[in-house]
Design a protein around this motif. Sequence first.
Motif, short mmCIF file in Angstrom:
data_model
loop_
_atom_site.label_atom_id
_atom_site.label_comp_id
_atom_site.label_asym_id
_atom_site.label_seq_id
_atom_site.Cartn_x
_atom_site.Cartn_y
_atom_site.Cartn_z
N ASP A 130 3.48 5.64 4.21
CA ASP A 130 2.61 6.78 3.84
C ASP A 130 3.03 8.55 4.88
O ASP A 130 4.59 8.06 5.27
CB ASP A 130 1.34 5.86 5.10
N HIS A 131 1.62 8.92 5.00
CA HIS A 131 2.79 10.26 5.30
C HIS A 131 2.61 10.83 6.87
O HIS A 131 1.55 9.91 7.43
CB HIS A 131 1.51 11.42 5.33
N GLY A 184 4.48 16.53 -2.00
CA GLY A 184 5.79 15.17 -2.59
C GLY A 184 7.10 15.35 -1.40
O GLY A 184 7.83 14.19 -1.90
N ARG A 185 7.41 15.93 -0.49
CA ARG A 185 8.05 16.23 0.44
C ARG A 185 7.62 15.93 1.49
O ARG A 185 8.95 16.78 2.43
CB ARG A 185 9.17 17.46 0.08
N SER A 186 6.90 14.91 1.74
CA SER A 186 6.56 15.10 2.94
C SER A 186 7.03 14.21 4.32
O SER A 186 7.84 12.99 3.33
CB SER A 186 5.12 14.98 3.63
N ASP A 187 7.34 14.28 4.61
CA ASP A 187 7.18 13.27 5.88
C ASP A 187 7.22 11.54 5.62
O ASP A 187 6.19 11.68 6.19
CB ASP A 187 7.54 13.64 7.23
N GLN A 188 8.09 10.86 5.54
CA GLN A 188 7.12 10.04 4.94
C GLN A 188 8.07 8.20 5.80
O GLN A 188 9.49 8.46 5.67
CB GLN A 188 6.65 9.52 3.80
N PHE A 189 7.27 7.25 6.28
CA PHE A 189 7.17 5.94 6.37
C PHE A 189 7.43 4.57 5.81
O PHE A 189 6.82 5.25 4.81
CB PHE A 189 6.91 5.72 7.79
N VAL A 190 7.93 4.01 5.66
CA VAL A 190 7.53 2.61 5.25
C VAL A 190 8.34 1.52 6.41
O VAL A 190 9.15 1.49 6.94
CB VAL A 190 8.96 2.39 4.13
N ILE A 241 -1.11 9.88 9.27
CA ILE A 241 -1.77 8.83 10.10
C ILE A 241 -0.16 8.64 10.72
O ILE A 241 1.38 8.53 10.35
CB ILE A 241 -1.78 7.97 9.46
N GLU A 242 0.04 8.76 11.80
CA GLU A 242 1.01 8.83 13.01
C GLU A 242 1.59 7.18 13.15
O GLU A 242 0.57 6.56 13.12
CB GLU A 242 0.31 9.16 14.51
N GLY A 243 2.49 6.69 12.35
CA GLY A 243 3.41 5.57 12.61
C GLY A 243 2.86 4.91 13.44
O GLY A 243 2.52 3.57 13.25
N SER A 244 3.17 5.05 14.68
CA SER A 244 3.40 3.68 15.37
C SER A 244 1.41 3.48 16.12
O SER A 244 1.09 2.29 16.32
CB SER A 244 3.43 4.54 17.01
N ALA A 245 0.14 5.24 15.51
CA ALA A 245 -0.92 4.06 15.22
C ALA A 245 -1.62 2.92 13.94
O ALA A 245 -2.36 2.37 14.44
CB ALA A 245 -2.13 5.84 15.10
N MET A 282 0.85 -1.10 -0.16
CA MET A 282 0.43 -0.08 -0.33
C MET A 282 1.01 1.20 -0.13
O MET A 282 1.38 1.78 0.99
CB MET A 282 -1.27 -0.26 1.12
N GLY A 283 0.85 2.12 -1.18
CA GLY A 283 1.62 3.33 -0.72
C GLY A 283 1.03 4.19 -1.57
O GLY A 283 0.02 5.05 -1.95
N GLN A 284 0.81 4.84 0.31
CA GLN A 284 0.47 5.84 0.22
C GLN A 284 -1.58 6.69 0.18
O GLN A 284 -2.12 7.68 0.40
CB GLN A 284 0.83 7.37 -0.30
N GLU A 285 -1.60 4.80 1.04
CA GLU A 285 -3.01 4.62 0.75
C GLU A 285 -3.85 4.60 2.36
O GLU A 285 -4.62 5.12 1.97
CB GLU A 285 -3.35 4.00 -0.53
N TYR A 286 -3.19 4.15 3.09
CA TYR A 286 -3.62 3.56 4.00
C TYR A 286 -4.65 4.25 4.75
O TYR A 286 -5.80 3.76 5.64
CB TYR A 286 -2.54 2.33 4.81
N HIS A 287 -3.80 5.75 4.39
CA HIS A 287 -4.88 6.31 5.39
C HIS A 287 -5.65 6.80 5.04
O HIS A 287 -6.59 7.09 5.91
CB HIS A 287 -3.48 7.91 6.15
N ASP A 288 -6.36 7.26 3.89
CA ASP A 288 -7.43 7.24 2.97
C ASP A 288 -8.62 5.91 3.51
O ASP A 288 -9.29 6.74 3.62
CB ASP A 288 -7.04 7.13 1.48
N PHE A 289 -7.83 4.87 3.81
CA PHE A 289 -8.99 3.84 4.84
C PHE A 289 -9.68 4.22 5.41
O PHE A 289 -10.31 3.41 6.35
CB PHE A 289 -8.11 2.49 4.01
N VAL A 290 -8.83 4.79 6.59
CA VAL A 290 -8.98 4.91 7.87
C VAL A 290 -9.91 6.09 7.47
O VAL A 290 -11.21 6.49 8.67
CB VAL A 290 -7.95 5.86 8.56
#
Length: 256
Positions: free
Chosen positions: A184-185, A243-249, A202-206, A147-155
Amino acid sequence: MSKSLLLAVSAFALLGCGSMDTVQSPSESAASAGAVADYAQAIADPLRPAAEVARDPLRKPADMLAFIGIEGGERIADVRPEEGYFTRLFARAVGSEGRVYAFVPNQTAARENAFGDTLASDYPNVTRVTGALEDLSFPEPLDVVWMGQEYHDFVIDRFGVDVAAMNAAVFRALKPGGLYVILDHQAAAGAGISVVGTLHRIEGSALRAQVEAAGFVFEGESDAVRNPADDHSLSVFDETIRGRSDQFVYRFRKPG
């Protein structure tokens, strides 16, 4: 470190890729030197639209492919691929023996099925699948769900997704030992899921807590697309950060 892993890391460095942090068994997910070389061919695919190629310096495609550990022949689902930035890369990286399922959620099918059909037309090893995220299923067990930058939308509430059921469906779709990889962002510390519909973060820990609740084991994370200069206060669509947001994988593994 094994000789094969040293070769992989060396080849990866020659491509100018960013760093990669792993938590458990890094040798299990490190791509071979041969696979890393193949990533350059996937990135150079002439079918990739120029607009997508222009995004490569920020999206770090070689890092993403190496973090997943694609070596050829895998079965991968790209969940909500939209125009197919990652689907196209996966299609070349898994090769003719592999298969990529471009999964289009029912909620966006009216607009995005056409994208999936174009991808399937361009690449013989791509199949478009449309369905409910809570019943995500495929003709065969998968090695990877991406899932590339989509998970937060599903929430987001208005998207109408039972996220726990979606994660359980991903778990069922994967082979034992299969990977669930999410880009995600990042949201501010303490934000949890509170800004998914406003800042599209979305916060990565959540996210991690939700995915682990489905039975997945957190295995590692990449900092390839981190941006410490992003203070997490702006929408990811704000032109000053877009395009330059802080992102985690994050990489999660299904036990087995």
